[in-house]
Design an enzyme around this catalytic site. Structure first.
Site, PDB file in Angstrom:
ATOM      1  N   HIS A  19       0.714  -1.058   0.134  1.00  0.00           N
ATOM      2  CA  HIS A  19       0.029   0.075   0.096  1.00  0.00           C
ATOM      3  C   HIS A  19       1.064   1.294   0.121  1.00  0.00           C
ATOM      4  O   HIS A  19       0.673   2.166  -0.400  1.00  0.00           O
ATOM      5  CB  HIS A  19      -1.038   0.090   1.113  1.00  0.00           C
ATOM      6  CG  HIS A  19      -1.860  -1.277   1.226  1.00  0.00           C
ATOM      7  ND1 HIS A  19      -2.423  -1.473   2.271  1.00  0.00           N
ATOM      8  CD2 HIS A  19      -2.583  -1.850  -0.032  1.00  0.00           C
ATOM      9  CE1 HIS A  19      -3.327  -2.902   1.633  1.00  0.00           C
ATOM     10  NE2 HIS A  19      -3.409  -2.751   0.564  1.00  0.00           N
ATOM     11  N   SER A 102      -6.317  -1.654  -1.007  1.00  0.00           N
ATOM     12  CA  SER A 102      -5.750  -0.871  -2.253  1.00  0.00           C
ATOM     13  C   SER A 102      -6.800   0.105  -2.804  1.00  0.00           C
ATOM     14  O   SER A 102      -6.683   1.247  -3.023  1.00  0.00           O
ATOM     15  CB  SER A 102      -5.242  -1.936  -3.111  1.00  0.00           C
ATOM     16  OG  SER A 102      -6.241  -2.961  -3.462  1.00  0.00           O
ATOM     17  N   ASP A 145     -13.912 -11.384 -13.809  1.00  0.00           N
ATOM     18  CA  ASP A 145     -12.488 -12.059 -13.845  1.00  0.00           C
ATOM     19  C   ASP A 145     -11.492 -10.998 -14.208  1.00  0.00           C
ATOM     20  O   ASP A 145     -11.740 -10.252 -15.308  1.00  0.00           O
ATOM     21  CB  ASP A 145     -12.436 -13.316 -14.748  1.00  0.00           C
ATOM     22  CG  ASP A 145     -11.152 -13.862 -14.661  1.00  0.00           C
ATOM     23  OD1 ASP A 145     -10.648 -14.200 -13.748  1.00  0.00           O
ATOM     24  OD2 ASP A 145     -10.801 -14.146 -16.054  1.00  0.00           O
ATOM     25  N   ASP A 166      -2.531  -7.480  -7.689  1.00  0.00           N
ATOM     26  CA  ASP A 166      -2.385  -8.222  -6.555  1.00  0.00           C
ATOM     27  C   ASP A 166      -2.951  -9.514  -6.342  1.00  0.00           C
ATOM     28  O   ASP A 166      -4.130  -9.562  -5.546  1.00  0.00           O
ATOM     29  CB  ASP A 166      -2.819  -7.116  -5.520  1.00  0.00           C
ATOM     30  CG  ASP A 166      -2.483  -7.745  -4.091  1.00  0.00           C
ATOM     31  OD1 ASP A 166      -1.803  -8.399  -3.625  1.00  0.00           O
ATOM     32  OD2 ASP A 166      -3.159  -6.982  -3.204  1.00  0.00           O
TER      33      ASP A 166
HETATM   34  C1  LIG Z   1      -4.677 -10.217  -2.262  1.00  0.00           C
HETATM   35  S1  LIG Z   1      -6.240 -10.011  -2.267  1.00  0.00           S
HETATM   36  C2  LIG Z   1      -6.290  -8.274  -2.926  1.00  0.00           C
HETATM   37  C3  LIG Z   1      -6.140  -7.414  -1.779  1.00  0.00           C
HETATM   38  C4  LIG Z   1      -6.173  -5.963  -2.216  1.00  0.00           C
HETATM   39  N1  LIG Z   1      -5.377  -5.573  -3.410  1.00  0.00           N
HETATM   40  C5  LIG Z   1      -5.873  -4.897  -1.263  1.00  0.00           C
HETATM   41  O1  LIG Z   1      -4.553  -4.510  -1.234  1.00  0.00           O
HETATM   42  O2  LIG Z   1      -6.417  -4.367  -0.111  1.00  0.00           O
HETATM   43  C6  LIG Z   1      -6.595 -10.781  -3.951  1.00  0.00           C
HETATM   44  C7  LIG Z   1      -8.187 -10.624  -4.476  1.00  0.00           C
HETATM   45  O3  LIG Z   1      -8.025 -11.200  -5.512  1.00  0.00           O
HETATM   46  C8  LIG Z   1      -9.506 -11.649  -5.850  1.00  0.00           C
HETATM   47  N2  LIG Z   1      -9.287 -12.587  -7.190  1.00  0.00           N
HETATM   48  C9  LIG Z   1      -8.656 -13.766  -7.113  1.00  0.00           C
HETATM   49  N3  LIG Z   1      -8.394 -14.406  -8.458  1.00  0.00           N
HETATM   50  C10 LIG Z   1      -9.441 -13.272  -9.027  1.00  0.00           C
HETATM   51  C11 LIG Z   1      -9.775 -13.263 -10.468  1.00  0.00           C
HETATM   52  N4  LIG Z   1      -9.612 -14.255 -11.484  1.00  0.00           N
HETATM   53  N5  LIG Z   1     -10.569 -12.086 -11.042  1.00  0.00           N
HETATM   54  C12 LIG Z   1     -10.852 -11.131  -9.942  1.00  0.00           C
HETATM   55  N6  LIG Z   1     -10.687 -11.292  -8.668  1.00  0.00           N
HETATM   56  C13 LIG Z   1      -9.671 -12.256  -8.369  1.00  0.00           C
HETATM   57  C14 LIG Z   1      -9.703 -12.463  -4.636  1.00  0.00           C
HETATM   58  O4  LIG Z   1     -11.132 -12.698  -4.397  1.00  0.00           O
HETATM   59  C15 LIG Z   1      -9.206 -11.583  -3.346  1.00  0.00           C
HETATM   60  O5  LIG Z   1     -10.091 -10.723  -2.959  1.00  0.00           O
END
Ligand SMILES: C[S@@+](CC[C@H](N)C(=O)[O-])C[C@H]1O[C@@H](n2cnc3c(N)ncnc32)[C@H](O)[C@@H]1O
Length: 281
Positions: A19, A102, A145, A166
């Site tokens: 972040h 984020s 997605d 991320d």
């Molecule tokens: C590590 S977390 C993100 C944390 C966030 N970026 C933050 O810093 O607060 C990863 C997220 O990606 C989502 N995710 C995983 N695969 C995905 C996909 N193919 N498309 C969209 N979201 C996805 C998960 O549901 C999860 O909420």
């Protein structure tokens, strides 16, 4: 199948790094007045409740925000102060219980001329996003997605933008998948700034991401990393890093300063910080 929920991990040492560095990159890009598009491709829920049973299960926030919160009124580099202020703004009681992720950080940084798109496929996480933010002309929420959305939303009409990747890396194949989708996106949007977060885990699969990107011919890939060593023995993830493609020139000094502050405060300098090119200009 999506099973990962970031609330279990929110506020840990990796969130601190991702972040703060993300804020440094966007701030540097905003030195130009021209509009830009920000894309939080793996957004999660935007704000995390650190008093929730999920967050309290392993208390990962003790390795990150919990360690540095007492320092919020002390002198700190600009990027750190900006991040502390953002957390303070989310909490009227002086705590960090509502921990901004984020999407929250990026939404708070939008100027009138900028746009943000945030995307998550997990039903609960997306519901969280929808509860925390209102869609508007400037902010679009997508239950979609991320890999498909990258193809659909890039290049942006602004021709300037930052894409934050991320993923949860739940599936081992995701390291290569991320690299391939960046290579594809870069063909359509070469000027874009791509910020990719990766964990340091014993299996060292992040090296697959490096190899694919090195082979791709893409230049100007900055790598910054903090290996916390054995400072957090209860966690498998002993550190994390970020790759930044086309890093804004002005961000370099800020990122380096932030990285060293984080290492100093989280590991008393006993961690290993790396800052250099994965692929130079
Ligand atoms: C590590 S977390 C993100 C944390 C966030 N970026 C933050 O810093 O607060 C990863 C997220 O990606 C989502 N995710 C995983 N695969 C995905 C996909 N193919 N498309 C969209 N979201 C996805 C998960 O549901 C999860 O909420």
């Amino acid at each position: 199948m999506l099973s990962y929920q970031h609330t279990y991990h929110a506020g840990n040492h990796a969130d601190l790094l991702k972040h703060i560095i993300l804020g440094d990159v966007v701030t540097a890009m905003q030195q130009k007045e021209t509009p830009m598009f920000l894309f939080d491709a793996f957004a999660s829920r935007g704000i995390y409740d650190l008093h929730s049973p999920e967050a309290l299960k392993n208390r990962e926030f003790d390795t990150g925000i919990g360690k540095v919160w007492p320092l919020r009124h002390a002198n700190a580099p600009t990027g750190i102060t900006r991040w502390f202020k953002h957390i303070e703004a989310e909490n009227s009681d002086g705590s960090f219980a509502r921990f901004p992720g984020s999407t929250s950080l990026l939404a708070s940084m939008l100027r009138a001329q900028d746009r943000l798109a945030a995307c998550d496929l997990h039903p609960q996480e997306f519901e969280g996003l929808r509860n925390s933010f209102k869609s508007s002309r400037q902010l679009a929420l997508h239950k979609r997605d991320a890999f498909e959305a990258l193809g659909a939303l890039l290049p942006p009409k602004e021709k300037r933008g930052m894409v934050f990747l991320d993923p949860s890396y739940e599936d081992k194949s995701e390291y290569k998948k991320i690299a391939q989708s960046i290579i594809h996106s870069h063909q359509h949007f070469r000027a874009g700034v791509y910020v990719i977060w990766y964990p340091l885990l014993p299996a060292e699969r992040h090296k697959e991401l490096f190899q694919e990107l090195k082979r791709s011919g893409i230049r100007k890939i900055l790598r910054l990393e903090l290996d916390c060593g054995d400072n957090f023995p209860d966690m498998q993830m002993h550190g994390s890093g970020m790759l930044i493609i086309n890093p804004p020139w002005h961000a370099k000094q800020a990122m380096q300063t932030s990285l060293h502050w984080i290492n100093e405060k989280l590991t008393a300098g006993s961690g290993t910080a790396y800052f250099g090119w994965l692929v130079p200009e």
